[in-house]
Design a protein around this motif. Sequence first.
Motif, PDB file in Angstrom:
ATOM      1  N   GLY A  86       0.791  -1.228   0.000  1.00 58.96           N
ATOM      2  CA  GLY A  86       0.000   0.000   0.000  1.00 58.96           C
ATOM      3  C   GLY A  86       0.821   1.275   0.000  1.00 58.96           C
ATOM      4  N   GLY A  87       0.248   2.314  -0.550  1.00 59.38           N
ATOM      5  CA  GLY A  87       0.932   3.598  -0.511  1.00 59.38           C
ATOM      6  C   GLY A  87       0.382   4.579  -1.513  1.00 59.38           C
ATOM      7  N   PRO A  88       0.318   5.863  -1.137  1.00 58.01           N
ATOM      8  CA  PRO A  88      -0.142   6.901  -2.060  1.00 58.01           C
ATOM      9  C   PRO A  88       0.936   7.250  -3.072  1.00 58.01           C
ATOM     10  CG  PRO A  88       0.539   7.882   0.011  1.00 58.01           C
ATOM     11  CD  PRO A  88       0.652   6.393   0.189  1.00 58.01           C
ATOM     12  N   PRO A  89       0.594   7.975  -4.112  1.00 52.04           N
ATOM     13  CA  PRO A  89       1.596   8.388  -5.104  1.00 52.04           C
ATOM     14  C   PRO A  89       2.531   9.438  -4.508  1.00 52.04           C
ATOM     15  CG  PRO A  89      -0.490   9.475  -5.542  1.00 52.04           C
ATOM     16  CD  PRO A  89      -0.757   8.461  -4.458  1.00 52.04           C
ATOM     17  N   PRO A  90       3.689   9.692  -5.161  1.00 52.41           N
ATOM     18  CA  PRO A  90       4.657  10.659  -4.625  1.00 52.41           C
ATOM     19  C   PRO A  90       4.223  12.106  -4.852  1.00 52.41           C
ATOM     20  CG  PRO A  90       5.456   9.738  -6.675  1.00 52.41           C
ATOM     21  CD  PRO A  90       4.196   8.983  -6.339  1.00 52.41           C
ATOM     22  N   LYS A  91       3.212  12.536  -4.124  1.00 51.24           N
ATOM     23  CA  LYS A  91       2.708  13.906  -4.220  1.00 51.24           C
ATOM     24  C   LYS A  91       2.426  14.391  -2.812  1.00 51.24           C
ATOM     25  CE  LYS A  91       0.525  13.138  -8.737  1.00 51.24           C
ATOM     26  NZ  LYS A  91      -0.747  13.134  -9.493  1.00 51.24           N
ATOM     27  N   PRO A  92       2.424  15.719  -2.586  1.00 52.70           N
ATOM     28  CA  PRO A  92       2.725  16.812  -3.518  1.00 52.70           C
ATOM     29  C   PRO A  92       4.214  16.902  -3.835  1.00 52.70           C
ATOM     30  CG  PRO A  92       2.393  17.688  -1.330  1.00 52.70           C
ATOM     31  CD  PRO A  92       2.065  16.225  -1.257  1.00 52.70           C
ATOM     32  N   LYS A  93       4.506  17.702  -4.833  1.00 53.14           N
ATOM     33  CA  LYS A  93       5.866  17.742  -5.359  1.00 53.14           C
ATOM     34  C   LYS A  93       6.809  18.625  -4.536  1.00 53.14           C
ATOM     35  CE  LYS A  93       8.383  18.592  -9.683  1.00 53.14           C
ATOM     36  NZ  LYS A  93       8.242  18.933 -11.126  1.00 53.14           N
ATOM     37  N   HIS A  94       6.366  19.813  -4.164  1.00 55.84           N
ATOM     38  CA  HIS A  94       7.253  20.793  -3.554  1.00 55.84           C
ATOM     39  C   HIS A  94       7.217  20.741  -2.028  1.00 55.84           C
ATOM     40  CE1 HIS A  94       8.003  22.631  -7.465  1.00 55.84           C
ATOM     41  NE2 HIS A  94       6.704  22.588  -7.685  1.00 55.84           N
ATOM     42  N   TYR A  96       7.093  23.104   0.123  1.00 55.44           N
ATOM     43  CA  TYR A  96       6.180  24.051   0.754  1.00 55.44           C
ATOM     44  C   TYR A  96       4.710  23.629   0.634  1.00 55.44           C
ATOM     45  CZ  TYR A  96       6.255  25.683  -4.118  1.00 55.44           C
ATOM     46  OH  TYR A  96       6.214  25.745  -5.489  1.00 55.44           O
ATOM     47  N   GLU A  97       4.450  22.571  -0.116  1.00 51.32           N
ATOM     48  CA  GLU A  97       3.084  22.044  -0.210  1.00 51.32           C
ATOM     49  C   GLU A  97       2.784  21.000   0.863  1.00 51.32           C
ATOM     50  OE1 GLU A  97       1.786  21.827  -4.742  1.00 51.32           O
ATOM     51  OE2 GLU A  97       3.782  20.943  -4.481  1.00 51.32           O
ATOM     52  N   GLN A  98       3.792  20.595   1.598  1.00 53.85           N
ATOM     53  CA  GLN A  98       3.604  19.578   2.627  1.00 53.85           C
ATOM     54  C   GLN A  98       2.804  20.156   3.798  1.00 53.85           C
ATOM     55  OE1 GLN A  98       4.776  16.612   1.736  1.00 53.85           O
ATOM     56  NE2 GLN A  98       5.881  17.455  -0.007  1.00 53.85           N
ATOM     57  N   THR A  99       2.016  19.306   4.434  1.00 54.36           N
ATOM     58  CA  THR A  99       1.318  19.679   5.656  1.00 54.36           C
ATOM     59  C   THR A  99       1.600  18.613   6.707  1.00 54.36           C
ATOM     60  OG1 THR A  99      -0.719  18.464   5.154  1.00 54.36           O
ATOM     61  CG2 THR A  99      -0.540  20.728   4.291  1.00 54.36           C
ATOM     62  N   ALA A 100       1.364  18.954   7.966  1.00 52.30           N
ATOM     63  CA  ALA A 100       1.604  17.995   9.033  1.00 52.30           C
ATOM     64  C   ALA A 100       0.732  16.762   8.863  1.00 52.30           C
ATOM     65  CB  ALA A 100       1.345  18.655  10.386  1.00 52.30           C
ATOM     66  N   PHE A 151       9.088  15.823  -3.615  1.00 51.74           N
ATOM     67  CA  PHE A 151       8.369  14.695  -3.003  1.00 51.74           C
ATOM     68  C   PHE A 151       8.876  14.388  -1.591  1.00 51.74           C
ATOM     69  CE2 PHE A 151       8.774  13.760  -7.661  1.00 51.74           C
ATOM     70  CZ  PHE A 151       7.519  14.240  -8.010  1.00 51.74           C
ATOM     71  N   LEU A 152       8.976  15.422  -0.774  1.00 52.58           N
ATOM     72  CA  LEU A 152       9.595  15.314   0.539  1.00 52.58           C
ATOM     73  C   LEU A 152       8.948  14.245   1.412  1.00 52.58           C
ATOM     74  CD1 LEU A 152      10.694  18.335   2.714  1.00 52.58           C
ATOM     75  CD2 LEU A 152       9.579  16.358   3.733  1.00 52.58           C
ATOM     76  N   ALA A 153       7.628  14.303   1.570  1.00 50.28           N
ATOM     77  CA  ALA A 153       6.951  13.363   2.469  1.00 50.28           C
ATOM     78  C   ALA A 153       7.119  11.923   1.988  1.00 50.28           C
ATOM     79  CB  ALA A 153       5.463  13.722   2.580  1.00 50.28           C
ATOM     80  N   TYR A 154       6.959  11.716   0.698  1.00 51.61           N
ATOM     81  CA  TYR A 154       7.093  10.373   0.124  1.00 51.61           C
ATOM     82  C   TYR A 154       8.507   9.837   0.342  1.00 51.61           C
ATOM     83  CZ  TYR A 154       6.672   6.653  -3.397  1.00 51.61           C
ATOM     84  OH  TYR A 154       6.659   5.437  -4.048  1.00 51.61           O
ATOM     85  N   ARG A 155       9.514  10.670   0.038  1.00 51.32           N
ATOM     86  CA  ARG A 155      10.907  10.246   0.207  1.00 51.32           C
ATOM     87  C   ARG A 155      11.201   9.915   1.672  1.00 51.32           C
ATOM     88  NH1 ARG A 155      14.497  11.239  -3.950  1.00 51.32           N
ATOM     89  NH2 ARG A 155      13.888  12.682  -5.619  1.00 51.32           N
ATOM     90  N   ALA A 156      10.742  10.777   2.565  1.00 51.16           N
ATOM     91  CA  ALA A 156      11.026  10.581   3.983  1.00 51.16           C
ATOM     92  C   ALA A 156      10.391   9.293   4.497  1.00 51.16           C
ATOM     93  CB  ALA A 156      10.523  11.779   4.782  1.00 51.16           C
ATOM     94  N   ALA A 157       9.161   9.023   4.069  1.00 55.83           N
ATOM     95  CA  ALA A 157       8.467   7.813   4.521  1.00 55.83           C
ATOM     96  C   ALA A 157       9.152   6.557   3.997  1.00 55.83           C
ATOM     97  CB  ALA A 157       7.007   7.849   4.071  1.00 55.83           C
ATOM     98  N   LYS A 158       9.590   6.582   2.736  1.00 59.16           N
ATOM     99  CA  LYS A 158      10.272   5.414   2.180  1.00 59.16           C
ATOM    100  C   LYS A 158      11.642   5.207   2.826  1.00 59.16           C
ATOM    101  CE  LYS A 158       7.239   3.971  -0.860  1.00 59.16           C
ATOM    102  NZ  LYS A 158       6.477   2.718  -0.595  1.00 59.16           N
TER     103      LYS A 158
END
Length: 226
Positions: A86-94, A96-100, A151-158
Amino acid sequence: MTRKSVLIIGANRAVGFNLVKAFIADSWEVTGTVPPQARVDKDPALAELEKTGIKILELDYLNEGTIERAAIAYGNRPLDILVNLGGPPPKPKHWYEQTADLMAEQFGVMTVGPIITAKHFLLQLERAADAKIVNVSSSFGSIAANTFGFFLAYRAAKAALHQSVLTMAREWEAEGRKVTTVCVDPGFLAAHSRSWDGGGDMNACIACLMRIFERITPKDNGAFLL
């Protein structure tokens, strides 16, 4: 002769659904999971999965209770391979678009969920002679390979998944457990959608994953395989 068994988390998704078909073709005993909401929403992907005739369990990576109930429903049968997908796509890209909330959700789905699922299915895995946990990850989780950002959140989670799997592997070795856990990269695919609109070739991806499943040995414990 007893058939080998595989549990595919996220079996109604693109890679998961195609892995179901591949394992069926190889005469495996296949069990798949879908989110509980899929039944509520009458997801057409679930209807397609039901046509395969496999056993279907409900599991939500963000709800440990569903993971525990799925393990109980699976029963005490041996489990040869657990595939965490399972996992969402690597978004958002930037950045500054990340949220907690978004970052917490991605960490929960892509890092916490697979680890907690492995924990609850460990007894069934240890009933198999050569059990494997295959965590489908991404090279986006590599710190060394991050040359362009995004793709900060995606990279960090992986990246956290890779560290968690390696940590678990080392602890299990010290405890004398005979379960091999690895991360793999299936390539850039539209893994979050049943519709095929991503880069790469799905058939090639599935063939590659099936070869990886076959060649994993205890020496690979904790590794990230490409």
